[in-house]
Design a protein around this motif. Structure first.
Motif, PDB file in Angstrom:
ATOM      1  N   PHE A   1       2.941   3.339 -12.595  1.00 33.62           N
ATOM      2  CA  PHE A   1       1.887   2.706 -11.812  1.00 33.62           C
ATOM      3  C   PHE A   1       2.303   2.662 -10.352  1.00 33.62           C
ATOM      4  O   PHE A   1       3.484   2.806 -10.014  1.00 33.62           O
ATOM      5  CB  PHE A   1       1.591   1.286 -12.310  1.00 33.62           C
ATOM      6  CG  PHE A   1       2.754   0.346 -12.145  1.00 33.62           C
ATOM      7  CD1 PHE A   1       2.996  -0.293 -10.931  1.00 33.62           C
ATOM      8  CD2 PHE A   1       3.623   0.108 -13.197  1.00 33.62           C
ATOM      9  CE1 PHE A   1       4.085  -1.142 -10.777  1.00 33.62           C
ATOM     10  CE2 PHE A   1       4.714  -0.741 -13.050  1.00 33.62           C
ATOM     11  CZ  PHE A   1       4.943  -1.364 -11.833  1.00 33.62           C
ATOM     12  N   VAL A   2       1.321   2.438  -9.506  1.00 34.23           N
ATOM     13  CA  VAL A   2       1.543   2.170  -8.094  1.00 34.23           C
ATOM     14  C   VAL A   2       0.454   1.197  -7.672  1.00 34.23           C
ATOM     15  O   VAL A   2      -0.659   1.242  -8.199  1.00 34.23           O
ATOM     16  CB  VAL A   2       1.508   3.470  -7.243  1.00 34.23           C
ATOM     17  CG1 VAL A   2       0.166   4.168  -7.316  1.00 34.23           C
ATOM     18  CG2 VAL A   2       1.913   3.201  -5.795  1.00 34.23           C
ATOM     19  N   TYR A   3       0.787   0.285  -6.764  1.00 35.67           N
ATOM     20  CA  TYR A   3      -0.238  -0.617  -6.258  1.00 35.67           C
ATOM     21  C   TYR A   3       0.091  -1.056  -4.844  1.00 35.67           C
ATOM     22  O   TYR A   3       1.228  -0.933  -4.385  1.00 35.67           O
ATOM     23  CB  TYR A   3      -0.461  -1.834  -7.157  1.00 35.67           C
ATOM     24  CG  TYR A   3       0.771  -2.604  -7.560  1.00 35.67           C
ATOM     25  CD1 TYR A   3       1.428  -3.448  -6.671  1.00 35.67           C
ATOM     26  CD2 TYR A   3       1.267  -2.507  -8.855  1.00 35.67           C
ATOM     27  CE1 TYR A   3       2.543  -4.168  -7.065  1.00 35.67           C
ATOM     28  CE2 TYR A   3       2.381  -3.224  -9.257  1.00 35.67           C
ATOM     29  CZ  TYR A   3       3.014  -4.055  -8.353  1.00 35.67           C
ATOM     30  OH  TYR A   3       4.122  -4.761  -8.741  1.00 35.67           O
ATOM     31  N   GLY A   4      -0.943  -1.543  -4.183  1.00 33.15           N
ATOM     32  CA  GLY A   4      -0.772  -2.016  -2.820  1.00 33.15           C
ATOM     33  C   GLY A   4      -2.033  -2.703  -2.338  1.00 33.15           C
ATOM     34  O   GLY A   4      -2.986  -2.891  -3.093  1.00 33.15           O
ATOM     35  N   ALA A   5      -2.023  -3.058  -1.051  1.00 37.52           N
ATOM     36  CA  ALA A   5      -3.152  -3.766  -0.455  1.00 37.52           C
ATOM     37  C   ALA A   5      -3.136  -3.567   1.055  1.00 37.52           C
ATOM     38  O   ALA A   5      -2.122  -3.167   1.635  1.00 37.52           O
ATOM     39  CB  ALA A   5      -3.077  -5.254  -0.788  1.00 37.52           C
ATOM     40  N   SER A   6      -4.249  -3.887   1.665  1.00 33.83           N
ATOM     41  CA  SER A   6      -4.362  -3.822   3.124  1.00 33.83           C
ATOM     42  C   SER A   6      -3.539  -4.945   3.751  1.00 33.83           C
ATOM     43  O   SER A   6      -3.485  -6.046   3.216  1.00 33.83           O
ATOM     44  CB  SER A   6      -5.821  -4.010   3.546  1.00 33.83           C
ATOM     45  OG  SER A   6      -6.644  -3.062   2.928  1.00 33.83           O
ATOM     46  N   LEU A   7      -2.921  -4.657   4.887  1.00 35.40           N
ATOM     47  CA  LEU A   7      -2.197  -5.694   5.616  1.00 35.40           C
ATOM     48  C   LEU A   7      -3.167  -6.452   6.510  1.00 35.40           C
ATOM     49  O   LEU A   7      -3.948  -5.849   7.244  1.00 35.40           O
ATOM     50  CB  LEU A   7      -1.086  -5.085   6.478  1.00 35.40           C
ATOM     51  CG  LEU A   7       0.055  -4.402   5.735  1.00 35.40           C
ATOM     52  CD1 LEU A   7       1.107  -3.918   6.731  1.00 35.40           C
ATOM     53  CD2 LEU A   7       0.677  -5.319   4.702  1.00 35.40           C
ATOM     54  N   SER A   8      -3.108  -7.771   6.454  1.00 37.91           N
ATOM     55  CA  SER A   8      -3.975  -8.604   7.294  1.00 37.91           C
ATOM     56  C   SER A   8      -3.426  -8.657   8.718  1.00 37.91           C
ATOM     57  O   SER A   8      -2.276  -8.289   8.976  1.00 37.91           O
ATOM     58  CB  SER A   8      -4.068 -10.020   6.728  1.00 37.91           C
ATOM     59  OG  SER A   8      -2.866 -10.722   6.985  1.00 37.91           O
ATOM     60  N   ALA A   9      -4.231  -9.154   9.620  1.00 37.47           N
ATOM     61  CA  ALA A   9      -3.805  -9.297  11.015  1.00 37.47           C
ATOM     62  C   ALA A   9      -2.640 -10.282  11.144  1.00 37.47           C
ATOM     63  O   ALA A   9      -1.876 -10.213  12.108  1.00 37.47           O
ATOM     64  CB  ALA A   9      -4.980  -9.750  11.879  1.00 37.47           C
ATOM     65  N   ARG A  10      -2.466 -11.174  10.173  1.00 38.69           N
ATOM     66  CA  ARG A  10      -1.379 -12.166  10.202  1.00 38.69           C
ATOM     67  C   ARG A  10      -0.240 -11.807   9.239  1.00 38.69           C
ATOM     68  O   ARG A  10       0.563 -12.653   8.874  1.00 38.69           O
ATOM     69  CB  ARG A  10      -1.931 -13.543   9.854  1.00 38.69           C
ATOM     70  CG  ARG A  10      -2.931 -14.068  10.863  1.00 38.69           C
ATOM     71  CD  ARG A  10      -3.478 -15.436  10.492  1.00 38.69           C
ATOM     72  NE  ARG A  10      -3.968 -15.551   9.123  1.00 38.69           N
ATOM     73  CZ  ARG A  10      -5.168 -15.157   8.697  1.00 38.69           C
ATOM     74  NH1 ARG A  10      -6.009 -14.604   9.526  1.00 38.69           N
ATOM     75  NH2 ARG A  10      -5.529 -15.317   7.441  1.00 38.69           N
ATOM     76  N   SER A  11      -0.146 -10.581   8.842  1.00 39.58           N
ATOM     77  CA  SER A  11       0.833 -10.155   7.852  1.00 39.58           C
ATOM     78  C   SER A  11       2.274 -10.357   8.325  1.00 39.58           C
ATOM     79  O   SER A  11       2.593 -10.166   9.495  1.00 39.58           O
ATOM     80  CB  SER A  11       0.625  -8.674   7.536  1.00 39.58           C
ATOM     81  OG  SER A  11       1.638  -8.216   6.677  1.00 39.58           O
TER      82      SER A  11
END
Length: 167
Positions: free
Chosen positions: A61-71
């Motif tokens: 598997f692989v997973y991820g997410a968008s980085l927020s402006a406050r990351s």
């Protein structure tokens, strides 16, 4: 290999199975906080996972997410990058959090296929895969080139920041 894209709800439904593969792929990693980290990640905007199955069994598997402006993703990045490199807008960077392939399936391309599938549909300007300096397999996987990975993904090294859940 059968490939499937999962949103956060579907990934949550398969979390037991994903956790077993994670433990097998990373036997030296402490899993005591894995569930808590995953629950936070599953709630992140832009979360997506891709799984690969071989004869019905989860092979990787692989997973991820968008980085927020406050990351806090870029905290402790080494080496230090030029001004603006770590600036986030919420649409600039897709962070690849984990990529795991069971040992029996390694060396036959499922890691590359998983990454290509995950990154192909992302609207962000760039993608980032963070590794610790001792993750030689990740470096080899991403340095071979080809596919979406070589065109879209910046491989960086960060010190482990297990307490960070801020995407």
């Amino acid at each position: 290999m059968d490939i499937e894209h999962l949103d956060s709800g579907a990934a949550c439904d398969r979390l037991d199975e994903i956790e077993r593969v994670y433990a097998e792929a990373f036997p030296d990693h402490d899993l005591s906080d894995y569930r808590a980290r995953m629950q936070s990640l599953l709630a992140s905007p832009g979360f997506e996972a891709v799984t690969a199955r071989d004869d019905g069994a989860l092979a990787g598997f692989v997973y991820g997410a968008s980085l927020s402006a406050r990351s806090s993703w870029w905290d402790d990045l080494e080496p230090v990058q030029p001004a603006g490199f770590t600036a986030e807008t919420g649409r600039r960077t897709f962070a690849v959090i984990d990529l795991a392939v069971r040992p029996a399936h390694r060396g036959r391309g499922p890691g590359h296929r998983l990454l290509d599938e995950l990154l192909a549909g992302q609207p962000e300007e760039r993608a980032a895969l963070a590794t610790t300096p001792d993750e030689g397999r990740s470096r080899r996987c991403t340095s071979r080139g080809g596919g979406a990975m070589s065109a879209a993904c910046q491989v960086t090294q960060v010190r482990p920041n297990p307490g960070s859940t801020s995407m």
